[in-house]
Design an enzyme around this catalytic site. Structure first.
Site, PDB file in Angstrom:
ATOM      1  CB  CYS A   1      -5.983   2.281  -1.359  1.00  0.00           C
ATOM      2  SG  CYS A   1      -6.670   3.431  -0.174  1.00  0.00           S
TER       3      CYS A   1
ATOM      4  CG  ASP B   1      -2.073   0.919   1.159  1.00  0.00           C
ATOM      5  OD1 ASP B   1      -1.888   2.050   0.675  1.00  0.00           O
ATOM      6  OD2 ASP B   1      -3.180   0.540   1.567  1.00  0.00           O
ATOM      7  CG  ASP B   2      -0.199   4.793   0.288  1.00  0.00           C
ATOM      8  OD1 ASP B   2      -1.027   4.473  -0.582  1.00  0.00           O
ATOM      9  OD2 ASP B   2      -0.484   5.529   1.252  1.00  0.00           O
TER      10      ASP B   2
ATOM     11  CG  ASP C   1      -2.703   0.704  -2.754  1.00  0.00           C
ATOM     12  OD1 ASP C   1      -1.571   1.232  -2.736  1.00  0.00           O
ATOM     13  OD2 ASP C   1      -3.541   0.877  -1.845  1.00  0.00           O
ATOM     14  CG  ASN C   2      -1.994   4.378  -4.064  1.00  0.00           C
ATOM     15  OD1 ASN C   2      -3.035   3.966  -3.543  1.00  0.00           O
ATOM     16  ND2 ASN C   2      -0.969   4.815  -3.350  1.00  0.00           N
TER      17      ASN C   2
ATOM     18  CG  HIS D   1      -9.774   0.639   2.124  1.00  0.00           C
ATOM     19  ND1 HIS D   1      -9.013   1.607   1.510  1.00  0.00           N
ATOM     20  CD2 HIS D   1     -10.482   1.278   3.096  1.00  0.00           C
ATOM     21  CE1 HIS D   1      -9.251   2.778   2.084  1.00  0.00           C
ATOM     22  NE2 HIS D   1     -10.138   2.599   3.047  1.00  0.00           N
TER      23      HIS D   1
END
Length: 448
Positions: A68, A28-29, A283-284, A140
């Site tokens: 996300c 994540d990130d 995710d990004n 999420h």
């Protein structure tokens, strides 16, 4: 007849092989340049780097979105997330809209939001062809029970339903408790990344005799920035959510890498390495303490630093070893790739927007030219972008039209719109057509 069959098996190895196990590890990130194999020198990621050494490394892989929730929706459905109305990250400043008698009516209830129940998930499709399925980590895609992974095709779920919960106390700063084992709230001691890693390894050990799909969406390295092995770290608050440092970020990344090593070791121990497809991505783009070099900008923007992410793919039985590819690809392609590998189908009424990547990775031909789109309304500005081949068009806050040649200018520093007005207008027209199609989709809509 037998010689013909042997010839077919030789030409198409997949015909003679058992369906592969599939593992998708989603950070994540995570910064584009935060792996050793992507040029990072201050973070040790030997296990993740091993996937590149023993498989395929993408240089031009994209997240479906710069935040996300929409990327996760794109992966789980295999389609543009706009088709089901998930174009934002769930938060506490959101209104939900439902169609009532032909009109969109607001409904303010963040805990009521989730991946629409009419969407058929990747897990459901893989279960239909005999796969055991599990998700361990940050979901999420809905807090209520009807959105829980065990009600969306996963046999097992352990993790936090919301984003950025405290890594030790597993609660959001407003007190909402996020940790679940299936549908049940559970209390567990330990650092969240460690709990995910341990559960993932156990699932492999327990399901080594049949094909499985293991989805490991880490909360790390998303805020709160809390290091492992430090349970005395204060409870996260709204004010301290983003406090941290590169050193803490480094420790969080290395704990993800440790988990990847644990997974790879378990595959070796159980003899599953050769016929297991393992993918690592984000995710990004990275945020505060990440390294997105050589890209510009970060998460929540449609500049390359917000959407281009690392992706590594290893499948010893099928994929080449040590290949580096500039083939453009995107998160929702993984959905199509996993389905094709497993021999599963998608409902014809909801055709996939992603494609199977394996044939492209086995080919020596030049990369296939593709077109991707992004759109986000965040931080008081609307952003949209399209990449078509080497060309990238950005409109950031409706300020001006920007055109970049990514082959020559990966850092998006030189606007070439004035030199290539026809290319600029073509990309704008393509983007408008896509937006029109997405906005016409029958869906629930959520907006900030």
């Amino acid at each position: 007849m037998r010689p013909l069959l042997l010839l077919l098996l030789a030409l198409c190895p997949a015909l003679s092989a058992a369906p592969p196990n599939i593992i998708f590890i989603l950070a994540d990130d995570f910064g584009y340049g935060d792996l050793g194999c992507m040029g990072c020198t201050d973070i040790a990621t030997p296990n993740i780097d091993r996937l590149a050494k023993e498989g395929v490394k993408f240089t031009d892989f994209y997240a479906n979105a710069p935040v996300c929730t929409p990327t996760r929706a794109g992966f789980i459905t295999g389609r543009w997330q706009q088709r089901c109305g998930l174009e934002f990250a769930f938060g506490y400043q959101v209104e939900q809209f439902r169609r009532v008698n032909g009109a969109w009516v607001p409904e303010k209830d963040i805990h009521g939001l989730g991946l629409p129940l009419g969407e058929v998930t990747l897990a459901q499709k893989l279960k239909s062809v005999g796969y055991a399925t599990a998700a361990f980590g940050k979901w999420h895609l809905g807090f209520k029970d009807e959105y829980n992974p065990v009600n969306r095709g996963f046999d097992e779920y352990f993790g936090e339903l919301l984003g950025h919960a405290d890594f030790y106390r597993h609660a959001y700063y407003d007190g909402t408790y996020a940790l679940r084992d299936g549908l049940q709230p559970v209390k567990r001691e330990g650092y969240f990344t460690d709990l995910i890693n341990e559960r993932a390894v156990k699932f492999i050990r327990d399901h080594q005799t049949k094909p499985f799909f293991l989805y490991v969406p880490h909360l790390a390295v998303h805020s709160p920035f809390q290091p492992p092995d430090a349970p005395e770290t204060p409870m996260v608050t709204k004010e301290s959510m983003h406090h941290g440092s590169r050193a803490i970020y480094k420790a969080m990344v290395e704990r993800i890498d440790l988990g990847v090593g644990m997974i790879l070791a378990e595959l070796e121990k159980t003899g599953l390495t050769d016929n297991t497809l393992v993918v690592f991505s984000s995710d990004n783009g990275g945020e505060r303490y990440s390294r997105n070099a050589p890209l510009f900008h970060h998460k929540a923007t449609v500049w390359e630093g917000g959407i281009r992410v690392p992706c590594l793919m290893r499948w010893p039985a099928r994929l080449p070893k040590g290949k580096v590819t500039s083939q453009m690809a995107i998160t929702m392609d993984l959905h199509a790739t996993f389905l094709a590998a497993a021999g599963a189908q998608s409902p014809p009424e909801k055709p996939l927007d992603g494609i199977d990547l394996v044939p492209l990775l086995l080919s020596d031909a030049n990369p296939l030219e593709r077109t991707f789109f992004w759109r986000i309304d965040r931080s008081n500005r609307k952003q949209k972008a399209i990449r078509h081949g080497k060309w990238k068009y950005i409109n950031d806050g409706n300020t001006m039209d920007l055109l970049f040649d990514l082959d020559a200018d990966i850092g998006e520093r030189m606007n070439l719109g004035y030199k290539h007005p026809k290319v600029l207008e073509d990309l704008k027209a393509r983007l408008k057509t896509w937006e029109t199609e997405m906005d016409a989709s029958e869906r629930e809509i959520w907006v900030r």
